[in-house]
Design an enzyme around this catalytic site. Structure first.
Site, PDB file in Angstrom:
ATOM      1  N   CYS A 232     -18.431   2.042   1.139  1.00  0.00           N
ATOM      2  CA  CYS A 232     -19.518   1.109   0.868  1.00  0.00           C
ATOM      3  C   CYS A 232     -18.935  -0.239   0.528  1.00  0.00           C
ATOM      4  CB  CYS A 232     -20.375   1.640  -0.269  1.00  0.00           C
ATOM      5  SG  CYS A 232     -21.117   3.192   0.202  1.00  0.00           S
ATOM      6  N   GLU A 233     -18.387  -0.892   1.507  1.00  0.00           N
ATOM      7  CA  GLU A 233     -17.740  -2.175   1.305  1.00  0.00           C
ATOM      8  C   GLU A 233     -17.545  -2.829   2.673  1.00  0.00           C
ATOM      9  OE1 GLU A 233     -14.993  -2.281  -1.789  1.00  0.00           O
ATOM     10  OE2 GLU A 233     -13.793  -3.881  -0.927  1.00  0.00           O
TER      11      GLU A 233
ATOM     12  N   TYR B 246       3.222   2.985   4.876  1.00  0.00           N
ATOM     13  CA  TYR B 246       2.258   2.320   3.992  1.00  0.00           C
ATOM     14  C   TYR B 246       0.800   2.644   4.325  1.00  0.00           C
ATOM     15  CZ  TYR B 246       6.530  -0.238   2.943  1.00  0.00           C
ATOM     16  OH  TYR B 246       7.815  -0.561   2.605  1.00  0.00           O
TER      17      TYR B 246
ATOM     18  N   GLU C 235      17.913  -0.764   3.068  1.00  0.00           N
ATOM     19  CA  GLU C 235      16.809   0.070   2.555  1.00  0.00           C
ATOM     20  C   GLU C 235      15.594   0.059   3.475  1.00  0.00           C
ATOM     21  OE1 GLU C 235      16.038  -1.872  -1.133  1.00  0.00           O
ATOM     22  OE2 GLU C 235      17.689  -0.903  -2.139  1.00  0.00           O
ATOM     23  N   PRO C 236      15.712   0.609   4.654  1.00  0.00           N
ATOM     24  CA  PRO C 236      14.569   0.587   5.573  1.00  0.00           C
ATOM     25  C   PRO C 236      13.471   1.560   5.154  1.00  0.00           C
ATOM     26  CG  PRO C 236      16.351   1.910   6.484  1.00  0.00           C
ATOM     27  CD  PRO C 236      16.879   1.316   5.212  1.00  0.00           C
ATOM     28  N   GLY C 237      12.251   1.109   5.205  1.00  0.00           N
ATOM     29  CA  GLY C 237      11.107   1.988   4.957  1.00  0.00           C
ATOM     30  C   GLY C 237      10.280   2.058   6.228  1.00  0.00           C
ATOM     31  N   ARG C 238       9.611   0.923   6.516  1.00  0.00           N
ATOM     32  CA  ARG C 238       8.716   0.830   7.671  1.00  0.00           C
ATOM     33  C   ARG C 238       9.407   1.247   8.976  1.00  0.00           C
ATOM     34  NH1 ARG C 238       4.453  -2.856   7.403  1.00  0.00           N
ATOM     35  NH2 ARG C 238       5.628  -4.027   5.863  1.00  0.00           N
TER      36      ARG C 238
ATOM     37  N   GLY D 239      13.243  -4.162   5.314  1.00  0.00           N
ATOM     38  CA  GLY D 239      12.414  -5.215   5.853  1.00  0.00           C
ATOM     39  C   GLY D 239      12.326  -5.407   7.348  1.00  0.00           C
TER      40      GLY D 239
ATOM     41  N   ARG E 263      -4.481  -1.418   5.049  1.00  0.00           N
ATOM     42  CA  ARG E 263      -3.623  -2.550   5.416  1.00  0.00           C
ATOM     43  C   ARG E 263      -4.378  -3.708   6.083  1.00  0.00           C
ATOM     44  NH1 ARG E 263       0.193  -2.545   8.451  1.00  0.00           N
ATOM     45  NH2 ARG E 263       1.562  -3.905   7.246  1.00  0.00           N
TER      46      ARG E 263
HETATM   47  N1  LLP Z   1      13.538  -2.283  -0.602  1.00  0.00           N
HETATM   48  C1  LLP Z   1      12.750  -2.881  -1.491  1.00  0.00           C
HETATM   49  C2  LLP Z   1      13.291  -3.311  -2.760  1.00  0.00           C
HETATM   50  C3  LLP Z   1      11.396  -3.098  -1.185  1.00  0.00           C
HETATM   51  O1  LLP Z   1      10.618  -3.698  -2.073  1.00  0.00           O
HETATM   52  C4  LLP Z   1      10.883  -2.669   0.061  1.00  0.00           C
HETATM   53  C5  LLP Z   1       9.474  -2.874   0.403  1.00  0.00           C
HETATM   54  C6  LLP Z   1      11.749  -2.029   0.952  1.00  0.00           C
HETATM   55  C7  LLP Z   1      13.092  -1.857   0.585  1.00  0.00           C
HETATM   56  C8  LLP Z   1      11.306  -1.507   2.283  1.00  0.00           C
HETATM   57  O2  LLP Z   1      10.869  -2.510   3.123  1.00  0.00           O
HETATM   58  P1  LLP Z   1      10.439  -2.139   4.638  1.00  0.00           P
HETATM   59  O3  LLP Z   1      11.683  -1.745   5.388  1.00  0.00           O
HETATM   60  O4  LLP Z   1       9.475  -1.021   4.557  1.00  0.00           O
HETATM   61  O5  LLP Z   1       9.821  -3.387   5.137  1.00  0.00           O
HETATM   62  N2  LLP Z   1       2.624  -2.500   1.554  1.00  0.00           N
HETATM   63  C9  LLP Z   1       3.178  -3.498   2.451  1.00  0.00           C
HETATM   64  C10 LLP Z   1       4.694  -3.470   2.433  1.00  0.00           C
HETATM   65  C11 LLP Z   1       5.267  -3.688   1.071  1.00  0.00           C
HETATM   66  C12 LLP Z   1       6.754  -3.637   1.076  1.00  0.00           C
HETATM   67  C13 LLP Z   1       7.272  -3.536  -0.301  1.00  0.00           C
HETATM   68  N3  LLP Z   1       8.671  -3.410  -0.401  1.00  0.00           N
HETATM   69  C14 LLP Z   1       2.653  -3.232   3.857  1.00  0.00           C
HETATM   70  O6  LLP Z   1       1.860  -2.306   4.033  1.00  0.00           O
HETATM   71  O7  LLP Z   1       2.987  -3.968   4.781  1.00  0.00           O
END
Ligand code: LLP
Length: 433
Positions: free
Chosen positions: A362-363, A392, A292-295, A250, A332
């Site tokens: 087309c939107e 994302y 759990e970093p994604g972004r 997050g 997004r």
């Molecule tokens: N762990 C869990 C259980 C999650 O549900 C998520 C993201 C993460 C880790 C990773 O979070 P991050 O570090 O990436 O913030 N599609 C949306 C974001 C949805 C996030 C869903 N869960 C966007 O484009 O902003």
């Protein structure tokens, strides 16, 4: 040479460079729309998490890359080499990780509704951990694990009841969320008591994830406090010691100059100080801490390059610049109204042309960004780049309007390699009978 938003985005001799490479040359070679990914940046981001977690919590603690942010074969290889685990949410992500040779014992399978087939498939692939959202899932995993004669490691996903004040679609730690089991209602305790009696399950600890695009370290500290309080309570009541505490992902990233840039290592240090102090006060052992970093691993490693098709000036109203991609490769803005920085790629006149950057679908909602400023002479054939698209974007891309998804090129140390080929028109009809 000046850098824009992030050190890997630079202007050199009037033309845009990404990861030290000319964006125009890459677009000439691979065509547009095109996703660019900066491998050195991904690795740098991984290392920041790993070094801080090792330093603050010692080895055993680990970052799991949330692969929902961008799931494709090459990324799992990079993550594995950097020593991170992976958060996977579907058989598709699991399959991709397996194809990449990812060590599946370091994979944590998340999600609020895993089917029996998903569970069987994940076990076949040797997924190390299941992060269980609810009682039905615990029950199903226990049954399947016992049939296989194994004990499956799990974490229970709990909702600490925290509102991170980010946008509603990504706030997931509140009691009324579709995810996890609530501590406040007593349901977390009852699922724990139920789980402890199951032979097919080895309960390793707890998980929570409060939201995404979080800039305030206090959000993680408050959720750690609640989770540790629960761990201490459960130790008293059931003699159960949690070995692992996963605090989710997050951390926010900077899409536009106005947003803050946060230091991951500083945030982990603050969190570590709090957690250690809290464990001492509560008289519990420090569990292995997972994040759990994604972004924050991939967002600033990405850029999308487009070619301008039309420039529409509606006299007295507004201007539109249409590009050869749109909500199909980056939904997004359409979904969340997300901010992005848009830049011209080549040499151009001074900016001064106020417009919306829109896609080719087309939107009317097919918008990448509103109220941006592009060069006054912007015209058909010019290229523009959208920054910070590593998270994302590809993972949320679609084939709406039967548009092929773009290619992705990985940049590393001055060289480029195709990691996802551009979809063809035949790909689009491949499943049609
Ligand atoms: N762990 C869990 C259980 C999650 O549900 C998520 C993201 C993460 C880790 C990773 O979070 P991050 O570090 O990436 O913030 N599609 C949306 C974001 C949805 C996030 C869903 N869960 C966007 O484009 O902003």
């Amino acid at each position: 040479m000046s850098c824009i938003l992030s050190e890997n985005v630079t202007m050199q001799d009037g033309s845009l460079h990404f990861a030290g490479m000319s964006v125009d040359s890459l677009a000439d070679k691979y065509s547009t729309p095109l996703y660019l990914m900066d491998e050195d940046r991904i690795r740098k981001n991984c290392r920041e998490y790993k070094a801080a977690l090792d330093e603050v919590f010692g080895c055993g603690s680990m970052a799991l890359y949330a692969s929902k942010a961008a799931s494709f074969k090459a990324i799992y290889g990079i993550i594995a080499e950097e020593g991170l685990g992976a958060d996977v949410v579907s058989p598709g992500e699991i399959h991709t990780a397996v194809l990449a040779g990812f060590p599946m014992e370091k994979a944590y399978f998340q999600g609020n509704n895993k089917t029996d087939w998903d569970i069987e498939y994940a076990m076949d692939c040797g997924v190390g951990y299941f992060v269980c959202d609810n009682k039905e899932e615990v029950e199903a995993i226990d049954l399947i694990a016992r049939k296989r004669g194994i004990r499956q490691k799990i974490l229970l996903r709990l909702t600490p009841g925290i509102d991170p004040h980010t946008y509603a679609a990504v706030a997931t730690g509140k009691v009324d969320s579709k995810f996890g089991t609530a501590i406040e209602t007593g349901q977390a305790e009852s699922i724990l008591a139920y789980t402890l009696g199951l032979d097919g399950i080895e309960l390793m600890g707890f998980h929570c994830h409060v939201g995404s695009m979080v800039f305030d370290s206090d959000v993680f500290i408050r959720s750690a406090e609640i989770m540790l309080g629960f761990i201490a309570d459960m130790k008293k009541k059931y003699g159960y010691t949690a070995k692992e505490l996963d605090l989710g992902g997050g951390y926010g990233v900077r899409y536009v100059e106005a947003q803050p840039k946060i230091s991951i290592s500083e945030n982990i240090r603050l969190l570590g100080d709090y957690i250690k102090d809290c464990c001492g006060r509560l008289g519990i052992e420090l569990p292995k801490i997972l994040l759990e970093p994604g972004r924050s691993i991939v967002a600033d490693a990405g850029m999308t390059v487009y070619t301008v098709g039309t420039v529409k000036r509606i006299t007295g109203y507004k201007n539109y610049v249409s590009i050869d991609g749109g909500m199909t490769d980056n939904p997004r803005y359409a979904l969340y109204g997300s901010s992005y920085t848009v830049l011209p790629v080549g040499e151009s006149e001074a900016p001064g042309f106020k417009c919306d950057l829109v896609g080719r679908c087309c939107e009317s909602g097919d918008i990448i960004q509103t109220d941006i400023t592009l060069p006054k002479d912007i015209s058909r054939g010019d290229r523009v780049a959208v920054l910070t698209t590593g998270a994302y974007n590809y993972s949320m891309a679609s084939n709406y309007n039967r548009l092929p998804r773009p290619a992705m090129v990985m940049l590393k140390n001055g060289s480029d390699r195709l990691v996802i080929r551009r979809e063809t028109l035949d790909d689009l009809a491949a499943n049609d009978l």
